[in-house]
Design an enzyme around this catalytic site. Structure first.
Site, mmCIF file in Angstrom:
data_model
loop_
_atom_site.group_PDB
_atom_site.id
_atom_site.type_symbol
_atom_site.label_atom_id
_atom_site.label_comp_id
_atom_site.label_asym_id
_atom_site.label_seq_id
_atom_site.Cartn_x
_atom_site.Cartn_y
_atom_site.Cartn_z
ATOM 1 N N LYS A 104 16.505 18.736 60.016
ATOM 2 C CA LYS A 104 15.824 18.234 58.822
ATOM 3 C C LYS A 104 14.345 18.512 59.026
ATOM 4 O O LYS A 104 13.716 17.943 59.921
ATOM 5 C CB LYS A 104 16.075 16.724 58.654
ATOM 6 N N THR A 152 13.662 5.906 55.251
ATOM 7 C CA THR A 152 13.839 5.421 53.877
ATOM 8 C C THR A 152 14.650 4.131 53.857
ATOM 9 O O THR A 152 14.319 3.199 53.133
ATOM 10 C CB THR A 152 14.552 6.506 53.041
ATOM 11 N N TYR A 194 15.396 15.786 63.424
ATOM 12 C CA TYR A 194 14.476 15.497 62.316
ATOM 13 C C TYR A 194 13.044 15.753 62.765
ATOM 14 O O TYR A 194 12.584 15.144 63.732
ATOM 15 C CB TYR A 194 14.675 14.033 61.901
#
Lengths: 317, 317, 317, 317
Positions: free
Chosen positions: C174, C60, C146
């Site tokens: 995550k 992001t 992740y």
């Protein structure tokens, strides 16, 4: 990380025979990147006019303002396009031994014929440190050691050079400490190139120097070729001295950058901290060109004074 | 930052004629640096056995584990030593447009004949973003676009390729989405190389593909040359399928790295995150070599199983 | 290269208690450099509205478009200015083990509280390679793994996570593979953050997730805080789903970048390969803001549609 | 790329009040990476003994042997762990304006309180170029200009400093040209730190210098604190002169590196081109420590001579 392909085999002997080596200017685009078209033209003009070798990214070529990847790329580009016609000597020296090792390894990998190595400027070190530094890179290929105390703050004394000369890879020394020092080396069989254009005629013909690593030859390659190959020629030397004095009125390559822009062979783009010579000096240059003869200088365009606003100075690139 | 020297002029047309392109392995020294001697041998074996082109620093060559300066240096080295004998295609793609621009500019500057470009993996983007990304690099020289959704997480759909094909620099597509996709392109005059070794025979002889960008050819370049140049040969194809299945039992280049080490043509050094195939698989490889014939594989030494301790895995290099 | 100063001591336990972690946007100046003023504002809005942690340079935040020195600098800046108020988690993962090691070492040195690590996307590796990769960095400090196969092309299966969970530094995972996968972990005592905003309410209140690592919270931090701390709230969740659908209509962070520019909290500058959502989508966003209520969104200015010409796309920076 | 967070606000005035600033040594692990544990100890000893500020990555700290990412990381680390107790001055100067700009921007972003800037060594430039160079970085935050012609090959003349002093960000000058030059500045209201330890007592008490940027304080911080804060003390000064003479018998930081290793506070690891002082000098140091008193030196261990083999010299790191 060595390669033994034919294309990567150069001997120090091949390097010792080079007489006119030009420390080639690196020209820029307005955003500060390399202007490879202009660069190719500059190199071709050297080849046509008789230079034997070029230094890529020397202080003249502003290696100190390049990232290493730019620098190695430029060496690789030069080898690829011109390596068959001129010897390509990469300035892969650094005041950081790590960087000198890395760059020299990469430079030889992309095909440069020899490395130019400086002693650790600014950071400096002991004589023993100097030898350790050069030892790390000498094994990689033909090497020219560069001594310029006015830039480095530290003289490389003859005993260091003598120690290093035991390596078969030491092609010779680019020496700026004057012709007596040069004589001291050439009397002992060590190959030397003058690092001072204004002393190179005498160095060549009176002190045993093999030739010159020249800044002035960027401007008048044919005349410098004549000076190095044509025998003693005090008249030609005298004719060139005013140009050399002008070129070095400020730290090189300020004068050279200004002159090449005035000759129209590069765009008037400077990477900071270099800035152009002032107007008065630019007018002087136009007169110098007229005195020596436009036809002896690189390029075809009329020499121009240029306005201050014509120059682009770039800090981020 | 372009150069128009003869040596830097390649046309996309020259690239479209390449039939067997090997995604060459990058071998390492025990400290993780490039082993250029072994690399030169690998490239020479490709040339001798008929490869037309090589990809430098593809996923097979582990470009993703190189710093850009290493990567560009390897391209420059390859051009300098082998550029007259084989076309050198640099994988200068990146998921960062900035990096793709910078690397492609540098790759062409050091003389690569074409660029391989991937869509932005991992970060991904919209189709419009994809086109903007490729547009930034297409103007620089001959280009092959690489589509491999199993790695990138995103298919490059035909309409993007069709848009890009308006550029004279688009040489073609390396396509991994299967032979129907390939047919769709070749029917529309777009040049394609199969990116899947196990489908390349059919792609070439049944679906209009020009050839293959191959991993397997690192091991058996002569047989792959036969497969691409010798006409339909289902028998040879069938003979090679078990080797291909073995090679891709784990993500490439794990199998290839293991195999080349077993063949004695590279040191058994892996840059992490790659680790060798386990013992059982290494035994299988020895049998595959015997089945196909040692003489078809690169290198001269006996194929070995190797012990786990023979392998060196490096994380810092 | 570790430091044991008090300021550099964070425990994995501290990290496991974070519930709302925002994958913070990195805003840019028109020349593509970081806009630190805008960044500081974005971080302050997160802190004021109740975020516990931020991810610096995640997908992001476009870590994939940063050089590592930029990335580490941003982590250091964030720690220095905000480290006392919010936990700073640096995305120091890479598909290159060398880069992951180097970045993680540097990130902890400049004070980040935890590292986020991805599996080697694009290049991929075997499961054994995966474990070797993570083992190289887990020892350095608190770590979140992740898993996002839609970007990496490879799922991290539970058995890899179980193996890694033996390390006291594994704070948790995550996870983007859905709530059943999350349940599988939380039932076994492994801490999980949902990586999908549209599933995070259920993940938190129905599947044992600790919280979320969120994109949407960049826009509506207060509402996301409510969603994670305020107990089951299907109505709020339902209210946010249209916004989330809009945000992810193209690969993230395309929607987020567009939205933040429309809200006037960042300049409308995109680093390629990201480009803004088209006009129609921007109009939709204005309506979504009205539906949800401008007061819930970051910033004070009126939400604007913006024209295509308002956006600046940068490829060189 | 500026930040106005409270943590990033330092004024030049705060900097002008620092009296004892230590150019801190950077210690290494055997593989050449930073030894942050040892570094933290060195910094803590400075704080405990009264240093007001530290220079990170000066020539003493071997910034010239760091990559910029290492350098900025070390600044960020120092700010994060010690920024509340000591002022952190990053040596973000370079002979390349681009690098100086980039590093200074990053250094302030990670929270350094001031920048130390050198004139372009080695490459050099005109006085106008000098001013352009410094102008590019002065706007970024509090700045100390460093003049050391013995390293740079070029004096920064007073008229350049006077021009620069119009900027509110110029905190002052680190001057190595002697106490007359210092007097010239301090008479004109320009803050100066002596850059020569052996002249700093007189500079402080007789020529108006604010204090010293010291190498010797790495060894005897308490005595140097006394020398700068305790009033005129020719006896103490005389007592320290032999140590200072010893320290600078070879280019700094060769002596300092050797001494700190002998004191057992750092590992005996040198990054080339630095090499340890020879045995005879190391014996002299042991005697100097005895003369001055072990208790005044940093560390707790007995001072040792060390054997040649105890030292590790690293060229690749």
């Amino acid at each position: 990380m060595r390669s033994f392909e034919v294309k990567n085999r150069t001997s120090a002997d091949d390097v010792t025979r080079l007489r006119l080596i030009t420390a080639i200017k690196t020209p820029y685009l307005p955003d500060g990147r390399f202007d490879l078209e202009a660069y190719d033209d500059l190199v071709n003009m050297q080849i046509i006019n008789g230079a034997d070798g070029i230094i890529v990214g020397g202080t003249t070529g502003e290696g100190q303002l390049m990232s290493w990847d730019e620098h190695i790329m430029l060496i690789g580009h030069t080898v690829n396009c011109f390596g068959g016609k001129v010897k390509v000597i990469g300035n892969t020296g650094s005041n950081s031994t790590r960087e000198a090792i890395h760059a020299t390894e990469q430079g030889f990998a992309v095909g440069m014929h020899a490395a130019l190595h400086i002693n650790p400027y600014y950071g400096k070190t002991s004589l023993e440190g100097l030898i350790s530094h050069f030892d790390c890179v000498l094994s990689m290929g033909p090497t020219i050691i560069y001594n310029v105390p006015s830039r480095t703050g530290q003289d490389i004394p003859p005993r260091v050079i003598l120690t290093l000369s035991r390596s078969a890879n030491l092609a010779g020394v680019k020496e700026c400490m004057g012709n007596d020092r040069i004589k001291q080396y050439t009397s002992n069989g060590i190959v030397v190139w003058s690092g001072n254009d204004d002393q190179c005629h005498d160095a060549r013909w009176g002190y045993g120097a093999t030739g010159v690593i020249s800044v002035t030859s960027n401007l008048v390659p044919g005349l410098m070729q004549e000076l190095m190959f044509g025998g003693r020629n005090p008249a030609l030397n005298a004719k060139l001295i005013p140009l050399m004095d002008w070129l070095f009125c400020e730290p090189n390559p300020i004068g050279l950058n200004t002159a090449l822009a005035q000759l129209g062979v590069i765009r008037p783009v400077f990477r900071l901290p270099y800035v152009p010579l002032p107007l008065q000096k630019r007018i002087e240059f136009v007169n110098l060109v007229k005195d020596i003869g436009r036809e002896h200088f690189v390029g075809e365009k009329d020499v121009e004074v240029l306005d201050d606003e014509d120059f682009i100075l770039v800090g981020r690139y």
